[in-house]
Write an enzyme that holds these catalytic residues in place. Structure first.
Site, PDB file in Angstrom:
ATOM      1  N   SER A 185       0.861  -1.186   0.000  1.00  0.00           N
ATOM      2  CA  SER A 185       0.000   0.000   0.000  1.00  0.00           C
ATOM      3  C   SER A 185       0.894   1.232   0.000  1.00  0.00           C
ATOM      4  O   SER A 185       1.645   1.436  -0.950  1.00  0.00           O
ATOM      5  CB  SER A 185      -0.948  -0.038   1.209  1.00  0.00           C
ATOM      6  OG  SER A 185      -1.829   1.054   1.193  1.00  0.00           O
ATOM      7  N   THR A 186       0.856   2.027   1.058  1.00  0.00           N
ATOM      8  CA  THR A 186       1.659   3.248   1.118  1.00  0.00           C
ATOM      9  C   THR A 186       3.138   2.924   0.906  1.00  0.00           C
ATOM     10  O   THR A 186       3.709   2.086   1.602  1.00  0.00           O
ATOM     11  CB  THR A 186       1.478   3.923   2.490  1.00  0.00           C
ATOM     12  OG1 THR A 186       0.089   4.165   2.700  1.00  0.00           O
ATOM     13  CG2 THR A 186       2.230   5.235   2.547  1.00  0.00           C
ATOM     14  N   HIS A 212      -2.706  -1.182  -3.199  1.00  0.00           N
ATOM     15  CA  HIS A 212      -3.819  -0.265  -2.957  1.00  0.00           C
ATOM     16  C   HIS A 212      -3.606   1.009  -3.770  1.00  0.00           C
ATOM     17  O   HIS A 212      -2.659   1.763  -3.518  1.00  0.00           O
ATOM     18  CB  HIS A 212      -3.901   0.105  -1.475  1.00  0.00           C
ATOM     19  CG  HIS A 212      -4.137  -1.070  -0.581  1.00  0.00           C
ATOM     20  ND1 HIS A 212      -3.886  -1.028   0.776  1.00  0.00           N
ATOM     21  CD2 HIS A 212      -4.605  -2.314  -0.833  1.00  0.00           C
ATOM     22  CE1 HIS A 212      -4.197  -2.195   1.321  1.00  0.00           C
ATOM     23  NE2 HIS A 212      -4.623  -3.002   0.359  1.00  0.00           N
ATOM     24  N   MET A 306      -0.023   0.873   5.254  1.00  0.00           N
ATOM     25  CA  MET A 306      -0.728   1.075   6.519  1.00  0.00           C
ATOM     26  C   MET A 306      -1.839   0.034   6.660  1.00  0.00           C
ATOM     27  O   MET A 306      -2.316  -0.528   5.678  1.00  0.00           O
ATOM     28  CB  MET A 306      -1.323   2.479   6.575  1.00  0.00           C
ATOM     29  CG  MET A 306      -2.368   2.760   5.518  1.00  0.00           C
ATOM     30  SD  MET A 306      -2.966   4.462   5.653  1.00  0.00           S
ATOM     31  CE  MET A 306      -4.130   4.503   4.287  1.00  0.00           C
ATOM     32  N   ASP A 309      -4.223  -5.203   6.042  1.00  0.00           N
ATOM     33  CA  ASP A 309      -4.640  -6.021   4.904  1.00  0.00           C
ATOM     34  C   ASP A 309      -3.557  -7.018   4.531  1.00  0.00           C
ATOM     35  O   ASP A 309      -2.389  -6.659   4.385  1.00  0.00           O
ATOM     36  CB  ASP A 309      -4.962  -5.108   3.708  1.00  0.00           C
ATOM     37  CG  ASP A 309      -5.531  -5.880   2.527  1.00  0.00           C
ATOM     38  OD1 ASP A 309      -6.109  -6.965   2.744  1.00  0.00           O
ATOM     39  OD2 ASP A 309      -5.399  -5.401   1.380  1.00  0.00           O
TER      40      ASP A 309
END
Length: 365
Positions: A185-186, A212, A306, A309
């Protein structure tokens, strides 16, 4: 309090963003109308996070980001239009040091902000906890402090000198012997670059990635990675047969799953599941693969991001006899997702980013 500097040329966007963050009660807000004004404010404001519009007059977001990273490195979240140009600019921003991206709402902006507000707040909170790497563009910062001119970062990273030539049609695709399942993600796009660029073209397995990201950005991400990597990289859309040496990037704002078709295993994008908060969902990807392949033919990799998941499903993967790799805290932009996998005992290995590809190759049968 989280000191947040919002940089946007639109008075309406500044007002809406002020309303979103003021409701939270723990943000100290400052505002700038363009990149030049932001650079004037940063030394006094000392923001924990900057949200930065891409398209602005006088000094656009990319030029401003360059100078922030060189003069006052701090976490930056890009606010980007959902267009092809916006996607390319966003990927360039992530290359230059931005930690995340949020799409700028289209149409009725005030209505779109109601939907995007919670995600934007979550991304900014995560960015506030990011530790900026001391080596980020270090050579340029040293030149700048010494009085030299800083070279602006390229809009996109050039392909490697030994990058693969345009792919020729394959006479016979070889079914993958197993799957590498990657979630991030991030901070994910640069991490994917670091891992996928180290995988060989003759990789005997395929890889499926749940990053993401909004839908308008994942196609551009796949094209960019395809130009940098020896393995072929494509965005997963309609059902596509899974073949060795290919990487499938899940389409944003949807989920990516492994399915069984008459001709064999395939990967496809499906409508996002309300059971999962972030999309493409890493948990859903891993569970779909476990439904069709034995665990010993799966390697799960959970990298920077973050939230949690992927941690639960990769824990199930390891418990079933599969291999899981978590990115180490010292290299993760945000150690949320991999950290949760480690804390719950679901990681077979914990590796720094530059060692993950070697670990993947070492675990292949």
């Amino acid at each position: 309090m989280i000191r947040l500097l919002v940089v946007d040329d639109s008075p309406l966007m500044r007002r809406l963003l002020k309303e979103v963050f003021a409701r939270e009660g723990d943000f100290d807000l400052s505002f700038a109308r363009d990149g030049a004004e932001a650079l004037e404010l940063i030394p006094a404001v000392k923001p924990h996070v900057v949200t930065l519009d891409v398209a602005m007059p006088r000094m656009d977001g990319l030029a401003c980001l360059d100078l922030i990273m060189l003069r006052h490195p701090c976490p930056v979240v890009m606010v980007s239009a959902l267009t092809e140009d916006g996607a390319e600019a966003t990927l360039a921003a992530l290359d230059r040091g931005a930690v995340d991206v949020i799409p700028k709402p289209g149409g009725a902006v005030s209505l779109g902000m109601d939907d995007l507000g919670p995600a934007l707040v979550a991304k900014v909170r995560a960015a506030a906890g990011v530790r900026m790497r001391g080596t980020l563009r270090l050579a340029e910062r040293v030149r700048l402090r010494a009085g030299g001119a800083a070279s602006p970062a390229p809009a996109t990273r050039p392909p490697r000198a030994d990058a693969k030539p345009p792919a020729a049609p394959r006479l016979a695709e070889k079914a993958a012997g197993g799957l590498v399942l990657i979630g991030c993600s991030t901070g994910g796009p640069p991490a994917l670059d670091a891992v996928l660029s180290r995988l060989p073209a003759d990789l005997p397995w395929a890889a499926v990635v749940a990053q993401h990201m909004p839908a308008s950005f994942t196609g551009a991400l796949a094209r960019r990675l395809d130009g940098l990597c020896d393995v072929g990289v494509v965005e997963a859309g309609p059902p596509t047969p899974i073949v060795a040496g290919r990487v499938y990037i899940g389409r944003g704002d949807a989920d990516v799953v492994v399915v069984r078709r008459p001709a064999g295993l395939a990967v496809m994008a499906v409508p996002s599941s309300a059971e999962h908060r972030w999309h493409p969902s890493v948990d859903r990807l891993v569970d779909s693969a476990l439904a069709h392949l034995p665990a010993d033919r799966l390697i799960g990799v959970l990298m920077t991001g973050m939230g949690v998941d992927g941690a639960a499903a990769m824990g199930r993967l390891r418990a079933a006899g599969g291999t899981t790799i978590a990115e180490a805290e010292e290299t993760a932009v945000v150690w949320g997702m991999p950290g949760q996998l480690v804390r719950q005992g679901g990681a077979s290995f914990v590796e720094p980013l530059d060692a993950i590809a070697a670990r993947i190759l070492g675990e292949l049968p």
